[in-house]
Design a protein around this motif. Structure first.
Motif, PDB file in Angstrom:
ATOM      1  N   PHE A 137     -12.568 -27.878 -15.080  1.00 50.47           N
ATOM      2  CA  PHE A 137     -11.057 -27.752 -15.001  1.00 50.47           C
ATOM      3  C   PHE A 137     -10.667 -26.380 -14.709  1.00 50.47           C
ATOM      4  O   PHE A 137      -9.117 -26.485 -14.236  1.00 50.47           O
ATOM      5  CB  PHE A 137     -10.396 -28.348 -16.350  1.00 50.47           C
ATOM      6  N   ILE A 138     -11.228 -25.209 -14.680  1.00 51.21           N
ATOM      7  CA  ILE A 138     -10.467 -24.047 -14.670  1.00 51.21           C
ATOM      8  C   ILE A 138      -9.977 -23.848 -13.090  1.00 51.21           C
ATOM      9  O   ILE A 138      -8.946 -23.211 -13.260  1.00 51.21           O
ATOM     10  CB  ILE A 138     -11.643 -22.954 -14.841  1.00 51.21           C
ATOM     11  N   ASP A 139     -10.433 -24.305 -12.006  1.00 47.95           N
ATOM     12  CA  ASP A 139      -9.849 -24.017 -11.006  1.00 47.95           C
ATOM     13  C   ASP A 139      -8.520 -24.705 -10.710  1.00 47.95           C
ATOM     14  O   ASP A 139      -7.414 -24.144 -10.041  1.00 47.95           O
ATOM     15  CB  ASP A 139     -10.725 -24.645  -9.778  1.00 47.95           C
ATOM     16  N   GLU A 140      -8.534 -25.858 -11.388  1.00 44.51           N
ATOM     17  CA  GLU A 140      -7.385 -26.579 -11.332  1.00 44.51           C
ATOM     18  C   GLU A 140      -6.078 -26.011 -12.161  1.00 44.51           C
ATOM     19  O   GLU A 140      -4.881 -25.811 -11.675  1.00 44.51           O
ATOM     20  CB  GLU A 140      -7.658 -28.102 -11.667  1.00 44.51           C
ATOM     21  N   MET A 141      -6.659 -25.426 -13.151  1.00 45.72           N
ATOM     22  CA  MET A 141      -5.720 -24.861 -14.271  1.00 45.72           C
ATOM     23  C   MET A 141      -5.137 -23.556 -13.127  1.00 45.72           C
ATOM     24  O   MET A 141      -3.764 -23.171 -13.350  1.00 45.72           O
ATOM     25  CB  MET A 141      -6.149 -24.170 -15.329  1.00 45.72           C
ATOM     26  N   ILE A 142      -6.087 -22.542 -12.577  1.00 41.06           N
ATOM     27  CA  ILE A 142      -5.420 -21.427 -11.968  1.00 41.06           C
ATOM     28  C   ILE A 142      -4.669 -21.980 -10.809  1.00 41.06           C
ATOM     29  O   ILE A 142      -3.609 -21.319 -10.272  1.00 41.06           O
ATOM     30  CB  ILE A 142      -7.001 -20.753 -11.452  1.00 41.06           C
ATOM     31  N   ASP A 143      -5.169 -23.079 -10.118  1.00 43.21           N
ATOM     32  CA  ASP A 143      -4.208 -23.406  -8.809  1.00 43.21           C
ATOM     33  C   ASP A 143      -2.746 -23.693  -9.405  1.00 43.21           C
ATOM     34  O   ASP A 143      -1.873 -23.536  -8.438  1.00 43.21           O
ATOM     35  CB  ASP A 143      -4.878 -24.724  -8.431  1.00 43.21           C
ATOM     36  N   SER A 144      -2.626 -24.401 -10.578  1.00 42.28           N
ATOM     37  CA  SER A 144      -1.227 -24.528 -11.019  1.00 42.28           C
ATOM     38  C   SER A 144      -0.525 -23.341 -11.287  1.00 42.28           C
ATOM     39  O   SER A 144       0.632 -23.297 -11.204  1.00 42.28           O
ATOM     40  CB  SER A 144      -1.338 -25.321 -12.423  1.00 42.28           C
ATOM     41  N   VAL A 145      -1.233 -22.219 -11.730  1.00 42.76           N
ATOM     42  CA  VAL A 145      -0.498 -20.847 -11.944  1.00 42.76           C
ATOM     43  C   VAL A 145      -0.127 -20.305 -10.749  1.00 42.76           C
ATOM     44  O   VAL A 145       1.153 -19.816 -10.420  1.00 42.76           O
ATOM     45  CB  VAL A 145      -1.501 -19.973 -12.889  1.00 42.76           C
ATOM     46  N   ILE A 146      -0.946 -20.059  -9.837  1.00 43.90           N
ATOM     47  CA  ILE A 146      -0.729 -19.544  -8.395  1.00 43.90           C
ATOM     48  C   ILE A 146       0.480 -20.196  -7.598  1.00 43.90           C
ATOM     49  O   ILE A 146       1.369 -19.842  -7.016  1.00 43.90           O
ATOM     50  CB  ILE A 146      -2.045 -19.707  -7.572  1.00 43.90           C
ATOM     51  N   ALA A 147       0.573 -21.634  -8.146  1.00 42.19           N
ATOM     52  CA  ALA A 147       1.576 -22.418  -7.186  1.00 42.19           C
ATOM     53  C   ALA A 147       2.947 -22.291  -8.056  1.00 42.19           C
ATOM     54  O   ALA A 147       3.834 -23.096  -7.603  1.00 42.19           O
ATOM     55  CB  ALA A 147       1.128 -23.895  -7.272  1.00 42.19           C
ATOM     56  N   GLN A 148       3.177 -21.438  -9.101  1.00 43.18           N
ATOM     57  CA  GLN A 148       4.410 -21.238  -9.762  1.00 43.18           C
ATOM     58  C   GLN A 148       5.469 -20.830  -8.668  1.00 43.18           C
ATOM     59  O   GLN A 148       5.171 -20.286  -8.109  1.00 43.18           O
ATOM     60  CB  GLN A 148       4.270 -20.367 -10.765  1.00 43.18           C
ATOM     61  N   THR A 149       6.709 -21.260  -9.171  1.00 43.36           N
ATOM     62  CA  THR A 149       7.860 -20.753  -8.396  1.00 43.36           C
ATOM     63  C   THR A 149       8.100 -19.365  -8.591  1.00 43.36           C
ATOM     64  O   THR A 149       8.798 -18.570  -8.124  1.00 43.36           O
ATOM     65  CB  THR A 149       9.100 -21.923  -8.387  1.00 43.36           C
ATOM     66  N   GLU A 150       7.938 -18.926  -9.867  1.00 43.09           N
ATOM     67  CA  GLU A 150       7.982 -17.765 -10.582  1.00 43.09           C
ATOM     68  C   GLU A 150       6.735 -16.902 -10.328  1.00 43.09           C
ATOM     69  O   GLU A 150       5.840 -17.625 -10.882  1.00 43.09           O
ATOM     70  CB  GLU A 150       8.515 -17.714 -11.989  1.00 43.09           C
ATOM     71  N   GLN A 151       6.778 -16.057  -9.592  1.00 41.22           N
ATOM     72  CA  GLN A 151       5.481 -15.280  -9.364  1.00 41.22           C
ATOM     73  C   GLN A 151       5.489 -13.846  -9.894  1.00 41.22           C
ATOM     74  O   GLN A 151       4.155 -13.359  -9.618  1.00 41.22           O
ATOM     75  CB  GLN A 151       5.473 -15.085  -7.649  1.00 41.22           C
ATOM     76  N   ARG A 152       5.962 -13.529 -10.812  1.00 40.21           N
ATOM     77  CA  ARG A 152       5.707 -12.473 -11.564  1.00 40.21           C
ATOM     78  C   ARG A 152       5.125 -12.548 -12.731  1.00 40.21           C
ATOM     79  O   ARG A 152       5.628 -12.770 -13.862  1.00 40.21           O
ATOM     80  CB  ARG A 152       7.231 -11.659 -11.921  1.00 40.21           C
ATOM     81  N   ASP A 174      -8.186 -26.154 -19.602  1.00 45.70           N
ATOM     82  CA  ASP A 174      -8.182 -27.730 -19.052  1.00 45.70           C
ATOM     83  C   ASP A 174      -6.878 -28.164 -18.742  1.00 45.70           C
ATOM     84  O   ASP A 174      -6.722 -29.325 -18.421  1.00 45.70           O
ATOM     85  CB  ASP A 174      -9.041 -28.304 -20.043  1.00 45.70           C
ATOM     86  N   ASP A 175      -5.790 -27.304 -19.160  1.00 46.32           N
ATOM     87  CA  ASP A 175      -4.480 -27.759 -18.883  1.00 46.32           C
ATOM     88  C   ASP A 175      -3.915 -27.209 -17.481  1.00 46.32           C
ATOM     89  O   ASP A 175      -4.524 -26.479 -16.639  1.00 46.32           O
ATOM     90  CB  ASP A 175      -3.441 -27.203 -19.856  1.00 46.32           C
ATOM     91  N   ARG A 176      -2.520 -27.832 -17.182  1.00 47.76           N
ATOM     92  CA  ARG A 176      -1.927 -27.261 -15.642  1.00 47.76           C
ATOM     93  C   ARG A 176      -0.539 -26.953 -16.269  1.00 47.76           C
ATOM     94  O   ARG A 176       0.043 -27.393 -17.360  1.00 47.76           O
ATOM     95  CB  ARG A 176      -1.995 -28.371 -14.909  1.00 47.76           C
ATOM     96  N   LEU A 177       0.129 -25.964 -15.463  1.00 48.39           N
ATOM     97  CA  LEU A 177       1.604 -25.727 -15.394  1.00 48.39           C
ATOM     98  C   LEU A 177       2.387 -26.680 -14.399  1.00 48.39           C
ATOM     99  O   LEU A 177       1.894 -26.504 -13.315  1.00 48.39           O
ATOM    100  CB  LEU A 177       1.827 -24.365 -15.469  1.00 48.39           C
ATOM    101  N   PRO A 178       3.374 -27.440 -14.595  1.00 48.13           N
ATOM    102  CA  PRO A 178       4.312 -27.787 -13.572  1.00 48.13           C
ATOM    103  C   PRO A 178       4.891 -26.595 -12.680  1.00 48.13           C
ATOM    104  O   PRO A 178       4.938 -25.494 -13.283  1.00 48.13           O
ATOM    105  CB  PRO A 178       5.292 -28.268 -14.245  1.00 48.13           C
ATOM    106  N   ALA A 179       5.107 -26.928 -11.633  1.00 44.46           N
ATOM    107  CA  ALA A 179       5.537 -25.679 -10.678  1.00 44.46           C
ATOM    108  C   ALA A 179       6.539 -24.673 -11.071  1.00 44.46           C
ATOM    109  O   ALA A 179       6.671 -23.608 -10.728  1.00 44.46           O
ATOM    110  CB  ALA A 179       5.737 -26.176  -9.244  1.00 44.46           C
ATOM    111  N   ILE A 180       7.440 -25.409 -11.892  1.00 45.60           N
ATOM    112  CA  ILE A 180       8.756 -24.514 -12.436  1.00 45.60           C
ATOM    113  C   ILE A 180       8.505 -24.077 -13.983  1.00 45.60           C
ATOM    114  O   ILE A 180       9.516 -23.481 -14.405  1.00 45.60           O
ATOM    115  CB  ILE A 180       9.841 -25.369 -12.254  1.00 45.60           C
TER     116      ILE A 180
END
Length: 298
Positions: free
Chosen positions: A15-30, A91-97
């Motif tokens: 799951f870890i790549d999916e989790m990291i992808d969701s962080v990198i895709a955030q609209t807030e990048q700081r 194993d979790d994800r963040l919505p983009a916002i």
């Protein structure tokens, strides 16, 4: 403002790549993503190291040592430098916002150096239909549990370090926030996509005998915080913790009538305790998970 995302991971290669992808895709990048590996035996560490080479904000703080989940979170916090602290499972994800909403909510508190928390909601996702696509809690209040909260650094410095003898971090964090009584902002936005699967640390899918022991271990923060000299608790906070200790003892011993007779405890709290106090109630709760889950804020 910078947001520190703390993650304690163990055997999350799937799951870890999916989790990291969701962080990198955030609209807030700081942000910075601080990961501590808790002795994984799969390719979790290798995957994180590859992602760290691609983005320097992804940081592997430590690996190769079995610390325990709580101590892993403590190590991640020690390495953090953000104004706001967020927790995230491997194993979790963040919505983009997700980070943008938390940053906007706590910006004024950060500017004023206030100890403040913000609580939001989560959406589940699972291969099992009864666990999939639930928005929790029901209603518009936020949840104090784990990845749905954000705290400013002044408050985080009072929460951490979490006692390493605990098996999980979520109840300690929620109860310290309640005990310290900072101003808590409750918002209805979904900031976490929570994966439900057989490997979750939450014991919802275990047989009754294992589940009740697991819940009892997870409830240690109530008594530990009540007896701690680390905080000056108000009488109201002490009384709440005493009720939680009493309720958990009755639940663990299967005393359904005792739970019902317990004073100064809400009906929602009583029903939640009863649902894991007896095998028949636990069976019913499992069959009607979507109906009965998500009442209350944590």
């Amino acid at each position: 403002m910078k947001i520190s995302i703390l993650s304690a991971v163990f055997n999350e290669a799937q799951f870890i790549d999916e989790m990291i992808d969701s962080v990198i895709a955030q609209t807030e990048q700081r942000w910075e993503l601080l990961l501590v590996d808790d002795g994984s035996s799969d390719d979790t560490v290798g995957r994180i190291q590859r992602r760290s080479r691609e983005d320097e904000r992804v940081v592997l703080v430590g690996h190769g040592e079995k610390l325990g989940k709580v101590e892993a979170f403590n190590r991640a916090f020690e390495a953090s430098s953000g104004d706001v602290i967020v927790l995230l499972g491997g194993d979790d994800r963040l919505p983009a916002i997700s980070l943008a909403v938390r940053a906007e909510t706590l910006q004024q508190s950060v500017d004023r150096h206030e100890a403040k928390a913000a609580a939001f909601r989560l959406r589940t996702f699972s291969d099992e239909q009864k666990f999939d696509n639930l928005i929790l809690p029901k209603g518009n209040k936020g949840n104090f549990s784990g990845g749905t909260i954000a705290v400013t650094r002044p408050l985080a410095e009072q929460i951490f370090p979490i006692p390493s003898l605990l098996v999980a971090e979520d109840i300690w964090i929620a109860e310290v926030i309640r005990a310290l009584e900072p101003s808590v902002i409750s918002r209805p936005e979904v900031v976490l996509e929570y994966r439900i699967h057989s490997g979750n640390s939450n014991p919802r899918q275990l047989p009754f005998s294992q589940m009740t022991n697991s819940l009892h271990d997870r409830a240690q923060p109530y008594e530990l915080l009540l007896n701690s000299n680390r905080y000056q608790l108000s009488s109201m906070a002490s009384e709440r913790l005493q009720r939680r200790v009493a309720l958990e003892e009755l639940r663990f011993r299967g005393k359904v009538w005792g739970i019902l007779r317990l004073g100064s405890v809400s009906l929602t709290e009583k029903l939640r305790a009863i649902s894991s106090a007896h095998p028949a109630a636990y069976w019913l709760r499992g069959r009607l998970f979507a109906l009965f889950s998500g009442f209350g804020s944590s």
